[in-house]
Design a protein around this motif. Sequence first.
Motif, PDB file in Angstrom:
ATOM      1  N   ILE A 104      35.389  30.407  69.398  1.00 14.59           N
ATOM      2  CA  ILE A 104      34.303  30.304  68.514  1.00 14.59           C
ATOM      3  C   ILE A 104      34.437  28.966  67.583  1.00 14.59           C
ATOM      4  O   ILE A 104      33.306  28.521  67.215  1.00 14.59           O
ATOM      5  CB  ILE A 104      34.366  31.726  67.536  1.00 14.59           C
ATOM      6  N   ASN A 105      35.655  28.670  67.565  1.00 13.81           N
ATOM      7  CA  ASN A 105      35.897  27.328  66.716  1.00 13.81           C
ATOM      8  C   ASN A 105      35.237  26.165  67.494  1.00 13.81           C
ATOM      9  O   ASN A 105      34.575  25.278  67.084  1.00 13.81           O
ATOM     10  CB  ASN A 105      37.281  26.846  66.567  1.00 13.81           C
ATOM     11  N   VAL A 106      35.346  26.001  68.918  1.00  5.57           N
ATOM     12  CA  VAL A 106      34.708  25.058  69.647  1.00  5.57           C
ATOM     13  C   VAL A 106      33.041  25.424  69.822  1.00  5.57           C
ATOM     14  O   VAL A 106      32.427  24.406  69.723  1.00  5.57           O
ATOM     15  CB  VAL A 106      35.287  25.249  71.335  1.00  5.57           C
ATOM     16  N   GLY A 111      28.046  22.804  67.755  1.00  6.84           N
ATOM     17  CA  GLY A 111      26.810  23.211  66.970  1.00  6.84           C
ATOM     18  C   GLY A 111      26.089  24.107  67.581  1.00  6.84           C
ATOM     19  O   GLY A 111      24.990  24.592  67.360  1.00  6.84           O
ATOM     20  N   LEU A 112      26.735  25.193  68.314  1.00  4.89           N
ATOM     21  CA  LEU A 112      26.196  26.480  68.809  1.00  4.89           C
ATOM     22  C   LEU A 112      26.058  27.514  67.865  1.00  4.89           C
ATOM     23  O   LEU A 112      25.255  28.287  67.971  1.00  4.89           O
ATOM     24  CB  LEU A 112      27.148  26.808  70.312  1.00  4.89           C
ATOM     25  N   ILE A 113      27.150  27.596  67.057  1.00  3.27           N
ATOM     26  CA  ILE A 113      27.106  28.448  65.688  1.00  3.27           C
ATOM     27  C   ILE A 113      27.533  27.697  64.742  1.00  3.27           C
ATOM     28  O   ILE A 113      28.275  26.596  64.486  1.00  3.27           O
ATOM     29  CB  ILE A 113      28.340  29.385  66.080  1.00  3.27           C
ATOM     30  N   SER A 114      26.953  27.906  63.430  1.00  7.32           N
ATOM     31  CA  SER A 114      27.042  27.079  62.586  1.00  7.32           C
ATOM     32  C   SER A 114      28.351  27.598  61.669  1.00  7.32           C
ATOM     33  O   SER A 114      28.729  28.724  61.633  1.00  7.32           O
ATOM     34  CB  SER A 114      25.823  27.199  61.426  1.00  7.32           C
ATOM     35  N   VAL A 132      40.224  37.429  64.428  1.00  8.24           N
ATOM     36  CA  VAL A 132      41.065  36.410  65.164  1.00  8.24           C
ATOM     37  C   VAL A 132      40.020  35.588  65.593  1.00  8.24           C
ATOM     38  O   VAL A 132      39.313  35.830  66.497  1.00  8.24           O
ATOM     39  CB  VAL A 132      42.082  36.980  65.931  1.00  8.24           C
ATOM     40  N   LEU A 133      40.099  34.160  65.294  1.00  2.00           N
ATOM     41  CA  LEU A 133      39.234  33.098  65.549  1.00  2.00           C
ATOM     42  C   LEU A 133      40.218  32.012  66.507  1.00  2.00           C
ATOM     43  O   LEU A 133      40.979  31.513  65.701  1.00  2.00           O
ATOM     44  CB  LEU A 133      38.430  32.486  64.345  1.00  2.00           C
ATOM     45  N   THR A 134      39.783  31.876  67.540  1.00  2.00           N
ATOM     46  CA  THR A 134      40.527  30.746  68.336  1.00  2.00           C
ATOM     47  C   THR A 134      39.642  29.506  68.626  1.00  2.00           C
ATOM     48  O   THR A 134      38.401  29.555  68.452  1.00  2.00           O
ATOM     49  CB  THR A 134      41.059  31.383  69.690  1.00  2.00           C
ATOM     50  N   GLY A 135      40.361  28.541  69.104  1.00  2.00           N
ATOM     51  CA  GLY A 135      39.655  27.318  69.708  1.00  2.00           C
ATOM     52  C   GLY A 135      40.053  26.069  68.903  1.00  2.00           C
ATOM     53  O   GLY A 135      40.219  26.148  67.626  1.00  2.00           O
ATOM     54  N   ARG A 136      40.039  25.122  69.653  1.00  2.00           N
ATOM     55  CA  ARG A 136      40.200  23.701  68.870  1.00  2.00           C
ATOM     56  C   ARG A 136      39.317  23.411  67.963  1.00  2.00           C
ATOM     57  O   ARG A 136      38.107  24.082  67.923  1.00  2.00           O
ATOM     58  CB  ARG A 136      39.910  22.712  70.066  1.00  2.00           C
ATOM     59  N   TYR A 137      39.324  22.518  67.239  1.00  2.00           N
ATOM     60  CA  TYR A 137      38.297  21.815  66.327  1.00  2.00           C
ATOM     61  C   TYR A 137      37.987  23.047  65.092  1.00  2.00           C
ATOM     62  O   TYR A 137      36.971  22.863  64.809  1.00  2.00           O
ATOM     63  CB  TYR A 137      37.304  21.252  66.865  1.00  2.00           C
ATOM     64  N   ALA A 138      38.793  23.524  64.679  1.00  2.00           N
ATOM     65  CA  ALA A 138      38.663  24.689  63.453  1.00  2.00           C
ATOM     66  C   ALA A 138      38.209  23.996  62.426  1.00  2.00           C
ATOM     67  O   ALA A 138      38.883  22.987  61.953  1.00  2.00           O
ATOM     68  CB  ALA A 138      39.732  25.494  63.155  1.00  2.00           C
ATOM     69  N   ASP A 139      37.125  24.204  61.768  1.00  2.02           N
ATOM     70  CA  ASP A 139      36.531  23.414  60.733  1.00  2.02           C
ATOM     71  C   ASP A 139      37.249  23.745  59.482  1.00  2.02           C
ATOM     72  O   ASP A 139      38.033  24.692  59.216  1.00  2.02           O
ATOM     73  CB  ASP A 139      35.025  23.969  60.259  1.00  2.02           C
TER      74      ASP A 139
END
Length: 171
Positions: A104-106, A111-114, A132-139
């Motif tokens: 979800i972070n990616v 820009g697919l999810i705000s 649990v939220l995974t993925g590169r580039y966590a805001d």
Amino acid sequence: MEKGYVQVYTGNGKGKTTCALGLSLRAVCSGKKVFFGQFLKGMDYSELKAPSILPNFTLKQYGADRFIGKNPRKEDYEMAREAFEDAKKNLLSNNYDIIVLDEINVACYMGLISVDDIINLIRIKPDNVELVLTGRYADEKIIEIADLVTNMDEIKHYYKKGVQARVGIEK
């Protein structure tokens, strides 16, 4: 579960999805119910077999059977929105102890999810559900409000020597 927290697994190193899958295995082995939603993934991964092996483990993919480049297609936005709405429904359903939103972070970074949508999802999370939220580039805003953040740093990876993703290890 008395208290559920928000966990974030991010960074450029390998292991974010694998970590979330390990947590899921531990959870179902202790009798908990897990929903594992994969954003941006529609390709064949070994974990797709897990629901037939693990009780109380639900996995759903929301993505094309290709990698999304720098220019997402309309269908990529639609699949990400479907994933998000399904995640929200499952989060509030009282059917799961743990909700994993893989990559979800990616999806947010692309820009697919705000970021605001994810923050609102965190705010409406029932107290007894682990998210649990995974993925590169966590805001940074997500990192700030999460309870646990793990950054996977790549120090060395055999991929740089030409080793492709292997079944049962990376896919």
